[in-house]
Design a protein around this motif. Structure first.
Motif, PDB file in Angstrom:
ATOM      1  N   VAL A  39     -38.342  16.967  -8.974  1.00  0.00           N
ATOM      2  CA  VAL A  39     -37.329  17.974  -9.299  1.00  0.00           C
ATOM      3  C   VAL A  39     -37.571  18.434 -10.724  1.00  0.00           C
ATOM      4  O   VAL A  39     -37.639  17.610 -11.641  1.00  0.00           O
ATOM      5  CB  VAL A  39     -35.897  17.428  -9.186  1.00  0.00           C
ATOM      6  N   VAL A  40     -37.736  19.732 -10.906  1.00  0.00           N
ATOM      7  CA  VAL A  40     -37.840  20.324 -12.237  1.00  0.00           C
ATOM      8  C   VAL A  40     -36.489  20.946 -12.575  1.00  0.00           C
ATOM      9  O   VAL A  40     -35.906  21.674 -11.766  1.00  0.00           O
ATOM     10  CB  VAL A  40     -38.940  21.393 -12.295  1.00  0.00           C
ATOM     11  N   ILE A  41     -35.990  20.667 -13.777  1.00  0.00           N
ATOM     12  CA  ILE A  41     -34.694  21.173 -14.229  1.00  0.00           C
ATOM     13  C   ILE A  41     -34.895  22.099 -15.419  1.00  0.00           C
ATOM     14  O   ILE A  41     -35.628  21.774 -16.357  1.00  0.00           O
ATOM     15  CB  ILE A  41     -33.768  20.008 -14.642  1.00  0.00           C
TER      16      ILE A  41
ATOM     17  N   VAL B  97     -38.044  13.289 -11.935  1.00  0.00           N
ATOM     18  CA  VAL B  97     -37.222  14.411 -12.383  1.00  0.00           C
ATOM     19  C   VAL B  97     -37.767  14.859 -13.734  1.00  0.00           C
ATOM     20  O   VAL B  97     -37.890  14.048 -14.656  1.00  0.00           O
ATOM     21  CB  VAL B  97     -35.737  14.025 -12.500  1.00  0.00           C
ATOM     22  N   ILE B  98     -38.114  16.136 -13.836  1.00  0.00           N
ATOM     23  CA  ILE B  98     -38.708  16.675 -15.054  1.00  0.00           C
ATOM     24  C   ILE B  98     -37.710  17.586 -15.747  1.00  0.00           C
ATOM     25  O   ILE B  98     -37.288  18.599 -15.186  1.00  0.00           O
ATOM     26  CB  ILE B  98     -39.983  17.480 -14.732  1.00  0.00           C
ATOM     27  N   CYS B  99     -37.310  17.237 -16.945  1.00  0.00           N
ATOM     28  CA  CYS B  99     -36.490  18.111 -17.780  1.00  0.00           C
ATOM     29  C   CYS B  99     -37.437  19.068 -18.514  1.00  0.00           C
ATOM     30  O   CYS B  99     -38.326  18.619 -19.250  1.00  0.00           O
ATOM     31  CB  CYS B  99     -35.687  17.301 -18.778  1.00  0.00           C
ATOM     32  N   SER B 100     -37.246  20.363 -18.316  1.00  0.00           N
ATOM     33  CA  SER B 100     -38.139  21.325 -18.962  1.00  0.00           C
ATOM     34  C   SER B 100     -38.025  21.269 -20.472  1.00  0.00           C
ATOM     35  O   SER B 100     -38.995  21.509 -21.192  1.00  0.00           O
ATOM     36  CB  SER B 100     -37.836  22.738 -18.467  1.00  0.00           C
ATOM     37  N   GLY B 101     -36.802  20.985 -20.970  1.00  0.00           N
ATOM     38  CA  GLY B 101     -36.609  20.944 -22.413  1.00  0.00           C
ATOM     39  C   GLY B 101     -36.632  22.336 -23.015  1.00  0.00           C
ATOM     40  O   GLY B 101     -36.645  23.354 -22.317  1.00  0.00           O
ATOM     41  N   HIS B 102     -36.640  22.360 -24.328  1.00  0.00           N
ATOM     42  CA  HIS B 102     -36.641  23.634 -25.048  1.00  0.00           C
ATOM     43  C   HIS B 102     -37.715  23.592 -26.122  1.00  0.00           C
ATOM     44  O   HIS B 102     -37.612  22.834 -27.088  1.00  0.00           O
ATOM     45  CB  HIS B 102     -35.271  23.890 -25.682  1.00  0.00           C
TER      46      HIS B 102
END
Length: 248
Positions: A23-25, A146-151
């Motif tokens: 899951v990419v967020i 689960v991948i947090c895209s971040g900023h």
């Protein structure tokens, strides 16, 4: 089942996703915008890592078939049809169109997931639908990343809170879960927001930056839980609603 969460501060390695459900967020704003576009009737969204790739791919289509969309430094690139505001992706604007899409964070994370068994793109607006889709995908076994895209290669609070919410829902009722350190961190960070996520707008640096840049309405839209009862899957390099056949 092992559950790992990548918090957005390191590149995604092939081993992080190989043969896993992923899951990419990207809460602010790519995953929210894509869910909105597809719920509004867009045929598909095709993500690209760079603006140049997006423009080159657009030349292969008749101009009326596609929309070029995305952002750099929060604003619409020159010559693009749409930016990255989910509020702009109305039925009138996108229904029946294929969207060629590039953003600073979310599309780069998506393009790093090749080799995953299945992949979903998620935000608060479709959190429960994503939980249900992922639980179905894991019904016959397997592990989850689960991948947090971040900023801009830094942790983004809103993504970590969303990751914690998804992990909590996906693992609910299961006694076979091994949580990696990132998953434990995400669940701990999400705990103060279990009753609602609106206050993320005040706590998250990226939300404050968007608000200062004039995108307060976008932030509000992105911090709305379960606006859409649809999960978004990434397969064959396209984003579509889960359960919808990939267009050829």
């Amino acid at each position: 089942m092992r559950v790992d969460v990548l918090l957005g501060e390191a590149p995604v390695a092939p081993a992080d996703v190989a043969d896993r459900v992923v899951v990419v967020i990207d809460v602010l704003r790519a995953a929210t915008t894509v869910a909105t576009a597809l719920a509004s009737g867009a045929r598909a969204v095709i993500p690209f890592e760079t603006i140049e790739e997006t423009i080159m791919r657009g030349k292969a289509y008749a101009r009326g078939e596609v929309l070029l969309a995305g952002e750099r430094r929060m604003v619409r690139p020159e010559g693009f049809d749409l930016g990255n505001s989910p509020l702009d992706y109305t039925q009138e604007a996108v229904a029946g169109r294929t969207i060629l899409y590039s953003t600073t964070n979310g599309t780069a994370a998506l393009t790093a997931t090749h080799g995953a068994r299945s992949c979903f793109f998620a935000a608060f607006v479709n959190a429960t639908a994503t939980v249900n889709a992922v639980r179905d995908a894991l019904a016959e076994g397997g592990d989850l990343t689960v991948i947090c895209s971040g900023h801009e290669k830094h942790l983004a609070l809103e993504d970590v809170v969303c990751a914690g919410r998804l992990v909590r829902g996906i693992c609910d009722g299961r006694d076979d879960v091994i949580r990696g350190d990132g998953a434990r961190v995400a669940e701990s960070v999400e705990r103060p927001f279990m009753g609602g996520v609106v206050s993320v707008a005040y706590d998250a640096a990226h939300a404050r930056s968007l608000t200062a840049a004039g995108f307060a309405d976008d932030v509000h839209a992105c911090l709305t839980l379960d606006r859409f009862d649809v999960a978004v899957r990434y397969a064959d390099r396209q984003l579509q609603l889960a359960g919808v056949a990939i267009a050829r």
